[in-house]
Design an enzyme around this catalytic site. Sequence first.
Site, PDB file in Angstrom:
ATOM      1  N   HIS A  23       6.076  -4.955   0.573  1.00  0.00           N
ATOM      2  CA  HIS A  23       5.869  -5.124   2.016  1.00  0.00           C
ATOM      3  C   HIS A  23       4.462  -4.678   2.375  1.00  0.00           C
ATOM      4  O   HIS A  23       3.706  -4.181   1.515  1.00  0.00           O
ATOM      5  CB  HIS A  23       6.918  -4.363   2.823  1.00  0.00           C
ATOM      6  CG  HIS A  23       6.860  -2.866   2.684  1.00  0.00           C
ATOM      7  ND1 HIS A  23       7.108  -2.206   1.507  1.00  0.00           N
ATOM      8  CD2 HIS A  23       6.598  -1.890   3.602  1.00  0.00           C
ATOM      9  CE1 HIS A  23       7.005  -0.901   1.694  1.00  0.00           C
ATOM     10  NE2 HIS A  23       6.694  -0.683   2.967  1.00  0.00           N
ATOM     11  N   HIS A  80       3.096  -2.330   4.422  1.00  0.00           N
ATOM     12  CA  HIS A  80       2.639  -1.007   4.829  1.00  0.00           C
ATOM     13  C   HIS A  80       1.593  -0.564   3.815  1.00  0.00           C
ATOM     14  O   HIS A  80       1.737  -0.789   2.605  1.00  0.00           O
ATOM     15  CB  HIS A  80       3.797  -0.019   4.914  1.00  0.00           C
ATOM     16  CG  HIS A  80       4.591  -0.168   6.180  1.00  0.00           C
ATOM     17  ND1 HIS A  80       5.912   0.220   6.287  1.00  0.00           N
ATOM     18  CD2 HIS A  80       4.234  -0.663   7.409  1.00  0.00           C
ATOM     19  CE1 HIS A  80       6.332  -0.020   7.521  1.00  0.00           C
ATOM     20  NE2 HIS A  80       5.337  -0.559   8.213  1.00  0.00           N
ATOM     21  N   ASP A 105       0.578   1.948   2.161  1.00  0.00           N
ATOM     22  CA  ASP A 105       0.793   2.710   0.938  1.00  0.00           C
ATOM     23  C   ASP A 105       1.397   1.872  -0.179  1.00  0.00           C
ATOM     24  O   ASP A 105       1.621   2.375  -1.286  1.00  0.00           O
ATOM     25  CB  ASP A 105       1.672   3.943   1.221  1.00  0.00           C
ATOM     26  CG  ASP A 105       2.972   3.620   1.930  1.00  0.00           C
ATOM     27  OD1 ASP A 105       3.039   2.581   2.604  1.00  0.00           O
ATOM     28  OD2 ASP A 105       3.927   4.413   1.814  1.00  0.00           O
ATOM     29  N   HIS A 106       1.613   0.577   0.109  1.00  0.00           N
ATOM     30  CA  HIS A 106       2.169  -0.305  -0.917  1.00  0.00           C
ATOM     31  C   HIS A 106       1.231  -1.451  -1.291  1.00  0.00           C
ATOM     32  O   HIS A 106       1.520  -2.164  -2.264  1.00  0.00           O
ATOM     33  CB  HIS A 106       3.508  -0.877  -0.449  1.00  0.00           C
ATOM     34  CG  HIS A 106       4.572   0.170  -0.331  1.00  0.00           C
ATOM     35  ND1 HIS A 106       5.513   0.402  -1.315  1.00  0.00           N
ATOM     36  CD2 HIS A 106       4.812   1.079   0.647  1.00  0.00           C
ATOM     37  CE1 HIS A 106       6.295   1.397  -0.944  1.00  0.00           C
ATOM     38  NE2 HIS A 106       5.890   1.830   0.243  1.00  0.00           N
ATOM     39  N   HIS A 150      13.966  -2.484   6.423  1.00  0.00           N
ATOM     40  CA  HIS A 150      12.852  -1.596   6.759  1.00  0.00           C
ATOM     41  C   HIS A 150      12.298  -2.019   8.115  1.00  0.00           C
ATOM     42  O   HIS A 150      12.790  -2.969   8.737  1.00  0.00           O
ATOM     43  CB  HIS A 150      11.798  -1.658   5.659  1.00  0.00           C
ATOM     44  CG  HIS A 150      10.788  -0.552   5.718  1.00  0.00           C
ATOM     45  ND1 HIS A 150      11.120   0.754   5.996  1.00  0.00           N
ATOM     46  CD2 HIS A 150       9.439  -0.556   5.533  1.00  0.00           C
ATOM     47  CE1 HIS A 150      10.040   1.491   5.977  1.00  0.00           C
ATOM     48  NE2 HIS A 150       9.005   0.722   5.708  1.00  0.00           N
ATOM     49  N   ASP A 187      10.837   0.645   0.296  1.00  0.00           N
ATOM     50  CA  ASP A 187      11.217   1.334   1.526  1.00  0.00           C
ATOM     51  C   ASP A 187      12.440   0.682   2.181  1.00  0.00           C
ATOM     52  O   ASP A 187      12.457  -0.527   2.435  1.00  0.00           O
ATOM     53  CB  ASP A 187      10.050   1.313   2.515  1.00  0.00           C
ATOM     54  CG  ASP A 187       8.845   2.066   1.984  1.00  0.00           C
ATOM     55  OD1 ASP A 187       8.826   2.376   0.781  1.00  0.00           O
ATOM     56  OD2 ASP A 187       7.927   2.332   2.774  1.00  0.00           O
ATOM     57  N   HIS A 224       8.647   7.677  -3.744  1.00  0.00           N
ATOM     58  CA  HIS A 224       8.190   7.516  -2.366  1.00  0.00           C
ATOM     59  C   HIS A 224       8.373   8.822  -1.587  1.00  0.00           C
ATOM     60  O   HIS A 224       8.903   8.856  -0.477  1.00  0.00           O
ATOM     61  CB  HIS A 224       8.935   6.376  -1.668  1.00  0.00           C
ATOM     62  CG  HIS A 224       8.228   5.852  -0.458  1.00  0.00           C
ATOM     63  ND1 HIS A 224       8.564   6.234   0.822  1.00  0.00           N
ATOM     64  CD2 HIS A 224       7.205   4.986  -0.323  1.00  0.00           C
ATOM     65  CE1 HIS A 224       7.789   5.615   1.692  1.00  0.00           C
ATOM     66  NE2 HIS A 224       6.945   4.845   1.014  1.00  0.00           N
TER      67      HIS A 224
END
Length: 305
Positions: free
Chosen positions: A62, A64, A66-67, A142, A212, A270
């Site tokens: 996805h 976000h 941090d990914h 999510h 997530d 995570h």
Amino acid sequence: MTFKLKILGSNSAAPAHNRHQSAQLLQIENQFILIDCGEGTQMQLKKYRAKARKISHIFISHLHGDHYLGLVGLLSTMHLQGRKQDLHLYGPAPLAEIITVHLRHSEMYFNYKVHFHALDLDKKELIMETNTLEVHAFPLQHRITCHGFIFQEKPKPYRINKSVMPVNMKLEHIMKLKKGEDVYDEKGELLYNASEMTFPPRRSRSYAYCSDTIFDPTLPLYFKGVDLLYHEATFLKDQASRASDTFHSTAEQAAMIAKDAEAGQLLLGHFSIRYKDLSPILSEAKEVFRASRLALEGETITIDD
């Protein structure tokens, strides 16, 4: 027969406590697959002596940061290092626009081809297939569009018992035996009995990646009996309301998913930056599912066949 997972990053949100954002490198035989690509992933690849040029497929769960914020840098480095082989990239549709904007304003054009596969699924679907491997994506709950992935070896052939194999056996006969089929001559008479000429196939291995997600008790339906399950464990159970509000899970909830899925092992990751010491997260999960472990950067988890 190689099936192993290297942890490159295991933190949520931001780097902290010598932990980096989400990234994993999965090797199945000679296939190298990157799963998520948080900031600094290419530095982690270098640190752990994993060659980025070997990566053939990248899966982004996805959008976000941090990914995926390490992705453009990694793709650019591949270009600068003279990569020529095609790369397959899987992720939410807007990811293509993000990459295109970067390339447009930096006036850069990759000298290799990127095949982009847009994902927006509301059910489990096959998204990649080779002679030996299938990859399915499935929806996660999510705050934005998010997918999990299941990497599953196809059924393996029967193994020829070479100690009883006749000299100069025909290739067509070998191929039938590897399918577990008996071999007959033109008259219909039995030549080779598969049960006598072969050993059972080695088992097919599997890995499920749950990025997530809020606690979702329906998830085990997607990966029942999986060998290794990665499930986010952002918070401890005393922060369950915080987890729910942010569409994340607790270590206890991750363990409940693993237990219901009858997974072989649970890999927790995570982690929130509020936790410097991860031992309480592991302890909480083990109370529900004993075969739990932490996703520690630099460690390799091997699934035996």
